[in-house]
Structure formats: structure tokens, C-alpha cells
Design a protein around this motif. Structure first.
Motif, PDB file in Angstrom:
ATOM      1  N   UNK A   1       0.856  -1.186   0.000  1.00  9.92           N
ATOM      2  CA  UNK A   1       0.000   0.000   0.000  1.00  9.92           C
ATOM      3  C   UNK A   1       0.889   1.232   0.000  1.00  9.92           C
ATOM      4  N   UNK A   2       0.353   2.324  -0.507  1.00 13.94           N
ATOM      5  CA  UNK A   2       1.027   3.621  -0.531  1.00 13.94           C
ATOM      6  C   UNK A   2       0.369   4.532   0.499  1.00 13.94           C
ATOM      7  N   UNK A   3       1.201   5.161   1.331  1.00 14.21           N
ATOM      8  CA  UNK A   3       0.723   6.129   2.319  1.00 14.21           C
ATOM      9  C   UNK A   3       1.316   7.494   1.997  1.00 14.21           C
ATOM     10  N   UNK A   4       0.450   8.455   1.703  1.00 14.95           N
ATOM     11  CA  UNK A   4       0.844   9.828   1.388  1.00 14.95           C
ATOM     12  C   UNK A   4       0.500  10.684   2.607  1.00 14.95           C
ATOM     13  N   UNK A   5       1.525  11.223   3.253  1.00 12.28           N
ATOM     14  CA  UNK A   5       1.346  11.917   4.525  1.00 12.28           C
ATOM     15  C   UNK A   5       1.347  13.435   4.361  1.00 12.28           C
ATOM     16  N   UNK A   6       0.272  14.063   4.801  1.00 10.85           N
ATOM     17  CA  UNK A   6       0.181  15.520   5.013  1.00 10.85           C
ATOM     18  C   UNK A   6       0.558  16.385   3.817  1.00 10.85           C
ATOM     19  N   UNK A   7       0.222  15.944   2.631  1.00 17.73           N
ATOM     20  CA  UNK A   7       0.442  16.780   1.444  1.00 17.73           C
ATOM     21  C   UNK A   7      -0.757  17.723   1.332  1.00 17.73           C
ATOM     22  N   UNK A   8      -0.750  18.719   2.199  1.00 21.08           N
ATOM     23  CA  UNK A   8      -1.897  19.609   2.343  1.00 21.08           C
ATOM     24  C   UNK A   8      -1.466  21.060   2.181  1.00 21.08           C
ATOM     25  N   UNK A   9      -2.453  21.893   1.899  1.00 19.47           N
ATOM     26  CA  UNK A   9      -2.202  23.296   1.574  1.00 19.47           C
ATOM     27  C   UNK A   9      -1.340  24.024   2.592  1.00 19.47           C
ATOM     28  N   UNK A  10      -1.629  23.854   3.877  1.00 19.38           N
ATOM     29  CA  UNK A  10      -0.931  24.608   4.917  1.00 19.38           C
ATOM     30  C   UNK A  10       0.530  24.227   5.097  1.00 19.38           C
ATOM     31  N   UNK A  11       0.928  23.100   4.541  1.00 18.97           N
ATOM     32  CA  UNK A  11       2.329  22.673   4.609  1.00 18.97           C
ATOM     33  C   UNK A  11       3.009  22.802   3.249  1.00 18.97           C
ATOM     34  N   UNK A  12       2.401  22.262   2.220  1.00 18.52           N
ATOM     35  CA  UNK A  12       3.041  22.233   0.910  1.00 18.52           C
ATOM     36  C   UNK A  12       3.063  23.614   0.256  1.00 18.52           C
TER      37      UNK A  12
ATOM     38  N   UNK B   1      -5.699  20.153  13.537  1.00 14.56           N
ATOM     39  CA  UNK B   1      -5.483  20.621  14.903  1.00 14.56           C
ATOM     40  C   UNK B   1      -6.807  20.892  15.577  1.00 14.56           C
ATOM     41  N   UNK B   2      -6.746  21.539  16.725  1.00 19.84           N
ATOM     42  CA  UNK B   2      -7.980  21.816  17.473  1.00 19.84           C
ATOM     43  C   UNK B   2      -8.924  22.756  16.730  1.00 19.84           C
ATOM     44  N   UNK B   3     -10.227  22.612  17.016  1.00 16.23           N
ATOM     45  CA  UNK B   3     -11.206  23.549  16.458  1.00 16.23           C
ATOM     46  C   UNK B   3     -10.801  24.962  16.836  1.00 16.23           C
ATOM     47  N   UNK B   4     -10.973  25.886  15.913  1.00 24.27           N
ATOM     48  CA  UNK B   4     -10.614  27.274  16.158  1.00 24.27           C
ATOM     49  C   UNK B   4      -9.164  27.606  15.834  1.00 24.27           C
ATOM     50  N   UNK B   5      -8.345  26.582  15.589  1.00 23.27           N
ATOM     51  CA  UNK B   5      -6.939  26.822  15.228  1.00 23.27           C
ATOM     52  C   UNK B   5      -6.820  26.953  13.712  1.00 23.27           C
ATOM     53  N   UNK B   6      -5.688  27.463  13.226  1.00 26.98           N
ATOM     54  CA  UNK B   6      -5.498  27.534  11.774  1.00 26.98           C
ATOM     55  C   UNK B   6      -5.574  26.169  11.085  1.00 26.98           C
ATOM     56  N   UNK B   7      -5.332  25.093  11.854  1.00 31.65           N
ATOM     57  CA  UNK B   7      -5.386  23.749  11.282  1.00 31.65           C
ATOM     58  C   UNK B   7      -6.633  22.976  11.717  1.00 31.65           C
ATOM     59  N   UNK B   8      -7.703  23.684  12.008  1.00 34.70           N
ATOM     60  CA  UNK B   8      -8.980  23.036  12.323  1.00 34.70           C
ATOM     61  C   UNK B   8      -9.413  22.194  11.121  1.00 34.70           C
ATOM     62  N   UNK B   9     -10.182  21.167  11.362  1.00 37.35           N
ATOM     63  CA  UNK B   9     -10.589  20.233  10.306  1.00 37.35           C
ATOM     64  C   UNK B   9     -11.236  20.936   9.113  1.00 37.35           C
ATOM     65  N   UNK B  10     -11.951  22.019   9.364  1.00 36.78           N
ATOM     66  CA  UNK B  10     -12.639  22.717   8.281  1.00 36.78           C
ATOM     67  C   UNK B  10     -11.743  23.730   7.563  1.00 36.78           C
ATOM     68  N   UNK B  11     -10.534  23.942   8.039  1.00 37.24           N
ATOM     69  CA  UNK B  11      -9.640  24.940   7.460  1.00 37.24           C
ATOM     70  C   UNK B  11      -9.146  24.528   6.084  1.00 37.24           C
ATOM     71  N   UNK B  12      -9.050  25.481   5.161  1.00 35.62           N
ATOM     72  CA  UNK B  12      -8.462  25.178   3.851  1.00 35.62           C
ATOM     73  C   UNK B  12      -7.006  24.698   3.968  1.00 35.62           C
ATOM     74  N   UNK B  13      -6.331  25.059   5.059  1.00 30.19           N
ATOM     75  CA  UNK B  13      -4.935  24.658   5.243  1.00 30.19           C
ATOM     76  C   UNK B  13      -4.778  23.148   5.397  1.00 30.19           C
TER      77      UNK B  13
END
Length: 178
Positions: free
Chosen positions: A8-19, A56-68
């Protein structure tokens, strides 16, 4: 059973707020191209593909709903076939469904790529090895940013060197086959 059915292939955290952060990750475009090449190879081999999103926690820049926290659109992800899971810790196995999904699919070899080399990639490689998986770290498939002590290039080289042998088999993206 074909060997690719145990991989299996695991792609970790290739998300807007990091990449797409500033500064950009080291060798961002080549790493992304290598990851997309591996996604295509995994798909051709019918190997499962998992994508981790760090939140991250709700209300943080990395909240689940954040574009980051959203996966970058440049990834060749297929939402109808690939599995996306959220995590709150550097270890992709901690409090996620990843281990159960891998066991259910009879995965024995886990191929790891993504971000950041010194955090979630390193921690997940070590955890996967402890859990009994054959772990393949794609040496040119993970990245990071400079940290004030080491350059991102040094961080990546250090983790490739440190993890190779006791924790992972180190393979280039061009040399890996599903």
C-alpha cells in the motif's frame, strides 16, 4: 496472490498549509512529481492508497474545516477509490483507522511519502516498523523546510540515513515497483 496485493502507498500531510506554505518545502515540485508517479504506479497495480490529513484543534489555523488542512489539488487522488483519513498526531497510526484498514487489506509492505520528513514521516516510519510492516521510505518522495539549525536538504538526508536499515528500506521513486 500477486506481491502488489500486499503493498500500500501512504501519502502523509500533502496539504495546503504545509506544501503551499512560505517558505516552500525543499524540492517541492520534484517531490510532488515523484509522489504522483507512485500514485499512478500503485493504481496500476491495484494497491490501496491512503492519504493522511493532519488537523489541529477547532478554532486553530489547522482546524478540520480549514483550507490549510485540505489535500493539495495537484495530487492525483481519486476520491472514489483512495482513502483519506485525518490524524491529530505525528504518528499516522495513533487514534486513526489506518492500522485496521491495512490489516483488513492484508498489507505487509507500506510505502511512505509526504511531509514533513522530521515529524510525521519519521514517526510513522518508526511506528510502522514496530507494528511489523516492511516499510519502504521513498528517499526522494518526502520533504520539509529549513528549521533554523538545518536546511531542509540536510533534514531529508539525515532522516534517509537514520531510518535506512533499522526502520525502512530506502528506495528512489524511479526504482520502486508495486
Amino acid at each position: 496472490m500477486q506481491p502488489s496485493q500486499h503493498k500500500a502507498l501512504l501519502v502523509i500531510d500533502m496539504q495546503n498549509g504545509l506544501f503551499h506554505a512560505s517558505p516552500a518545502p525543499f524540492a517541492a515540485e520534484p517531490v510532488l512529481a515523484n509522489i504522483n508517479q507512485l500514485i499512478a504506479l500503485a493504481r496500476q497495480a491495484h494497491a490501496p492508497i491512503f492519504f493522511a490529513r493532519h488537523i489541529g484543534p477547532d478554532g486553530s489555523p489547522f482546524a478540520a474545516s480549514s483550507p490549510l488542512t485540505q489535500l493539495i489539488p495537484e495530487l492525483q487522488m481519486n476520491a472514489s477509490r483512495d482513502r483519506v483519513f485525518v490524524k491529530r498526531f505525528p504518528n499516522c497510526f495513533r487514534d486513526t483507522e489506518l492500522l485496521a484498514a491495512l490489516k483488513s487489506a492484508d498489507i505487509q509492505e507500506l510505502v511512505i511519502v509526504g511531509m514533513k520528513s522530521e515529524y510525521c514521516v519519521d514517526t510513522t516510519c518508526r511506528a510502522a516498523a514496530d507494528l511489523g510492516f516492511r516499510v519502504v521510505l521513498i528517499e526522494d518522495g518526502h520533504t520539509s523546510v529549513d528549521n533554523g539549525v538545518l536546511s531542509a536538504e540536510q533534514i531529508i538526508a539525515h532522516h534517509n540515513q537514520t531510518l535506512a536499515g533499522p526502520f525502512v528500506q530506502l528506495v528512489s521513486s524511479a526504482a520502486y515497483a508495486f
